[in-house]
Write an enzyme that holds these catalytic residues in place. Structure first.
Site, PDB file in Angstrom:
ATOM      1  N   TYR A 150       3.499  -2.773  -6.788  1.00 41.59           N
ATOM      2  CA  TYR A 150       2.373  -3.306  -6.014  1.00 41.59           C
ATOM      3  C   TYR A 150       1.223  -3.695  -6.940  1.00 41.59           C
ATOM      4  O   TYR A 150       0.696  -4.811  -6.871  1.00 41.59           O
ATOM      5  CB  TYR A 150       1.898  -2.271  -4.992  1.00 41.59           C
ATOM      6  CG  TYR A 150       0.695  -2.696  -4.196  1.00 41.59           C
ATOM      7  CD1 TYR A 150       0.825  -3.580  -3.131  1.00 41.59           C
ATOM      8  CD2 TYR A 150      -0.576  -2.205  -4.485  1.00 41.59           C
ATOM      9  CE1 TYR A 150      -0.269  -3.976  -2.385  1.00 41.59           C
ATOM     10  CE2 TYR A 150      -1.685  -2.597  -3.755  1.00 41.59           C
ATOM     11  CZ  TYR A 150      -1.524  -3.477  -2.704  1.00 41.59           C
ATOM     12  OH  TYR A 150      -2.613  -3.874  -1.969  1.00 41.59           O
ATOM     13  N   SER A 187      -6.070  -7.161  -4.823  1.00 44.41           N
ATOM     14  CA  SER A 187      -6.378  -5.741  -4.624  1.00 44.41           C
ATOM     15  C   SER A 187      -7.096  -5.190  -5.847  1.00 44.41           C
ATOM     16  O   SER A 187      -6.879  -5.664  -6.972  1.00 44.41           O
ATOM     17  CB  SER A 187      -5.084  -4.944  -4.401  1.00 44.41           C
ATOM     18  OG  SER A 187      -5.336  -3.550  -4.373  1.00 44.41           O
TER      19      SER A 187
END
Length: 260
Positions: A163, A149
């Site tokens: 995350y 990501s």
């Protein structure tokens, strides 16, 4: 021929989290390129329905799995072997996120996110090493793609602390695995998506009626990602065109990382 550079005819792929969101975009792209694809999802009904819908594009196998523990990853590998013969492409896409303000970010948001986003991809690589090693050849390696990501590289206003840390970890793990598996003719790359219209970004997306809201304004190309954007990158890395690429971090983010 140039068109053959991107063909995945006859390739066998597993896409975790392939029933919805980015995983489905990737799975559909692989099917359109000629691959046979197995997908996972935590919910058996969603997994079965997605596989049935995608079967119009090519052979698609549903393998429901909640990949939150090493035991679940091992069970998935066992069930895959019962239904499929060999593996050429492993796409570790299944992921989990957790958002909360810094002051109240809970302890329980760490182990579950790290397990799904880092430990499970590593465990699946371990489990499928025999198949990937057998399918890799000089000049035509087996492929592992870990979905990272932009949040693992750039500082995004997400307050998703575990995350972002987990995605930075999977990027580093991908480089380590690329080094360790090169001699087995297996490439390992990380794909770093930006903002796509998925359930994970629903709370961030601008009103569709707004020509250029805050989120689009944050992206240099001023739009969200489309299915072809993520599928195209994965197809490239899995095809003959990407056979000489390993240990790379490939942003698919409209310029968020590269234009800062």
């Amino acid at each position: 021929m140039a068109v053959d550079l991107f063909s995945l005819q006859g390739r066998r792929a597993l896409v975790t989290g392939g029933a919805q969101g980015l995983g489905r975009m990737i799975a559909e792209g692989l099917l359109r390129a000629g691959a046979q694809v197995a997908i996972t999802s935590r919910k058996p009904d969603i997994c079965a329905r997605a596989a049935d819908e995608m079967s119009v594009l090519g052979p698609c196998l549903a393998l429901p799995a909640d990949l939150s523990t090493p035991e679940a990853a091992q069970d998935l590998a066992t069930r895959y072997r019962e239904r499929a013969d060999g593996l050429d492409i492993l796409v570790n896409n299944a992921g989990k996120t957790w958002g909360a303000p810094l002051e109240s970010f809970p302890d329980k948001a760490w182990p579950s996110v790290m397990a799904v986003n880092v430990q499970t991809p590593f465990k699946l690589v371990q489990q499928f090493l025999p198949e990937l090693t057998a399918s890799g050849a000089g000049g035509d390696p087996a492929r592992i793609i870990n979905i990272g990501s932009v949040a693992g590289v750039a500082i995004e206003p997400l307050q998703a602390y575990s995350y972002g840390a987990s995605k930075a970890a999977i990027h580093q793990l991908s480089r380590q695995l690329a080094k360790d598996l090169a001699s087995r003719n297996i490439t390992v790359n990380a794909v770093l998506p930006g903002f796509f219209p998925t359930s994970m970004t629903a709370h961030l997306r601008d009103d569709e009626q707004t020509p250029k809201g805050p989120l689009q304004g944050h992206i240099p190309l001023a739009r969200l990602g489309r299915p072809d954007d993520i599928a195209g990158m994965v197809i490239f890395l899995c095809s003959r065109a990407g056979a000489y690429v390993t240990g790379a971090e490939m942003p698919v983010d409209g310029g968020i990382i590269g234009c800062r």
